[in-house]
Design an enzyme around this catalytic site. Structure first.
Site, PDB file in Angstrom:
ATOM      1  NE  ARG A  58      32.324  43.673  51.217  1.00 56.15           N
ATOM      2  CZ  ARG A  58      31.589  44.206  50.250  1.00 56.15           C
ATOM      3  NH1 ARG A  58      31.922  45.350  49.717  1.00 56.15           N
ATOM      4  NH2 ARG A  58      30.490  43.608  49.822  1.00 56.15           N
ATOM      5  CB  THR A  59      35.306  37.320  52.641  1.00 52.20           C
ATOM      6  OG1 THR A  59      34.460  38.132  53.459  1.00 52.20           O
ATOM      7  CG2 THR A  59      36.044  36.331  53.523  1.00 52.20           C
ATOM      8  CE  LYS A  87      31.438  16.293  37.403  1.00 55.63           C
ATOM      9  NZ  LYS A  87      32.770  15.761  37.094  1.00 55.63           N
ATOM     10  NE  ARG A 108      31.804  33.980  52.827  1.00 58.89           N
ATOM     11  CZ  ARG A 108      31.619  35.302  52.796  1.00 58.89           C
ATOM     12  NH1 ARG A 108      30.919  35.863  51.838  1.00 58.89           N
ATOM     13  NH2 ARG A 108      32.149  36.049  53.744  1.00 58.89           N
ATOM     14  CG  HIS A 136      32.607  36.273  58.593  1.00 60.57           C
ATOM     15  ND1 HIS A 136      33.907  36.020  58.181  1.00 60.57           N
ATOM     16  CD2 HIS A 136      32.044  37.015  57.598  1.00 60.57           C
ATOM     17  CE1 HIS A 136      34.101  36.593  57.000  1.00 60.57           C
ATOM     18  NE2 HIS A 136      32.988  37.193  56.627  1.00 60.57           N
TER      19      HIS A 136
HETATM   20  C1  NCD Z   1      29.337  39.483  55.498  1.00 60.55           C
HETATM   21  C2  NCD Z   1      29.133  37.992  55.388  1.00 60.55           C
HETATM   22  O1  NCD Z   1      29.400  37.394  54.343  1.00 60.55           O
HETATM   23  O2  NCD Z   1      28.717  37.438  56.408  1.00 60.55           O
HETATM   24  N1  NCD Z   1      30.099  40.025  54.458  1.00 60.55           N
HETATM   25  C3  NCD Z   1      31.462  40.039  54.617  1.00 60.55           C
HETATM   26  O3  NCD Z   1      32.074  39.018  54.753  1.00 60.55           O
HETATM   27  N2  NCD Z   1      32.031  41.250  54.658  1.00 60.55           N
HETATM   28  C4  NCD Z   1      28.131  40.268  55.789  1.00 60.55           C
HETATM   29  C5  NCD Z   1      26.900  40.052  54.953  1.00 60.55           C
HETATM   30  O4  NCD Z   1      26.884  39.316  53.972  1.00 60.55           O
HETATM   31  O5  NCD Z   1      25.904  40.702  55.303  1.00 60.55           O
END
Ligand code: NCD
Length: 308
Positions: A58-59, A87, A108, A136
């Site tokens: 999703r993100t 590397k 991320r 997040h």
């Molecule tokens: C979450 C994350 O990556 O922290 N997912 C997201 O971004 N919707 C939640 C998770 O991984 O549980």
């Protein structure tokens, strides 16, 4: 390199946004959700890089969809194994390099604090799309937007945060944001997975202290929103996961104790913590919540790109 502050350079956590900035993002998101689009030339020469060192559905895709819908262009990777990190290149060197190619970096990474490290060396804004078990912020913004879209207000709710509150980064950012906006937060976690003390202290600074209980049924009976999270298997010892997995489940029996219009949210992915039979209820908003990722991330990107 300066932290963003309300002016909006980097977005590392929700503290980087004033209440006005949050409200501006929600307003812009509502207008994008209603179909508004920037003038075609506004972002046409802007390039966004998505750097995903950890799995994401999703993100990453909602950031990329948001960038495309703004008319910007996107480069990036979702398999760090195919980059020079393999590397032995440091995060800092990777960031310095890509900051020379793009106007904004969405990052991320599995290490807590990695977004702040990136911000220290980046010439362009960093947006934290999840740094280990730390924060997040863009998820918290889309969660707050969802509250507004589903229930007409960001304030005055009684919200239960359920699950792995220790390792779940979404709930760390969200607990602080909900408290700042005058919501009452109740924390329910399996033993050993409780919310870290630093997050509770931050909530206390910005509003009412969250309540903590192990009695999910009692918490849900008083709530109007239930925010469910999965146990973060990848951030714990396998023996702990085996012991704790399946220790809570949202199903018809639990919901029979709640108000009939309880709003059920989840950042997704879910594993087994929500019975799929719950999906058909009108309060099960988690897929609508996921869809809100696009207009909210459009708003976040537009706001930062306009200022930088
Ligand atoms: C979450 C994350 O990556 O922290 N997912 C997201 O971004 N919707 C939640 C998770 O991984 O549980």
């Amino acid at each position: 390199m300066p932290r963003s502050g309300p002016g909006g350079r980097h977005l590392l956590d929700v503290d980087d946004l004033s209440d006005d900035a949050v409200e501006d993002i929600l307003r812009r998101a509502a207008s994008f959700a209603a179909g508004a689009r920037p003038h075609s030339s506004d972002f046409a020469d802007r390039l966004i890089a998505t750097l995903f060192f950890e799995p994401s559905t999703r993100t990453r895709l909602s950031f990329e969809a948001a960038a495309h819908r703004l008319g910007a262009r996107v480069i990036g990777f979702s398999d760090a194994g195919a980059t020079s990190a393999r590397k032995g290149e440091s995060l800092e060197d990777t960031i310095r390099t890509i900051a020379g190619y793009a106007d904004l970096l969405v990052l991320r990474h599995p290490e807590p604090g990695s977004a702040a490290r990136a911000a220290r060396v980046s010439q362009v804004p960093i947006v934290n799309a999840g740094d280990g078990d730390h924060a997040h912020p863009t998820q918290a913004l889309l969660d707050l937007y969802t509250l507004q879209a589903e229930r007409g207000a960001t304030r005055g709710h009684s919200v239960v945060l359920l699950g792995d509150l220790r390792h779940g980064r979404t709930v760390h950012s969200l607990a602080v944001l909900l408290t700042r906006f005058g919501n009452q937060v109740t924390l329910v976690a399996p033993p050993g997975l409780e919310m870290p003390a630093e997050v509770i202290a931050k909530c206390r600074e910005s509003g009412a202290a969250p309540r903590q209980t192990h009695d999910l049924g009692e918490a849900v009976a008083d709530a109007d929103v239930l925010y469910v999270t999965r146990i973060q298997k990848e951030r714990m010892d396998p023996a702990d996961y085996a012991r704790l997995s399946g220790s809570y489940r949202v199903d018809a029996a639990l919901l029979s104790r709640a108000s009939s219009d309880l709003l059920v949210l989840h950042p997704l992915p879910r594993v087994d913590e929500i019975d799929p039979a719950v999906d058909d209820g009108p309060g099960a908003a988690y897929f609508r919540q996921a869809a809100n990722g696009v207009p909210v991330r459009m708003a976040i990107l537009a706001r930062i790109l306009e200022k930088n």
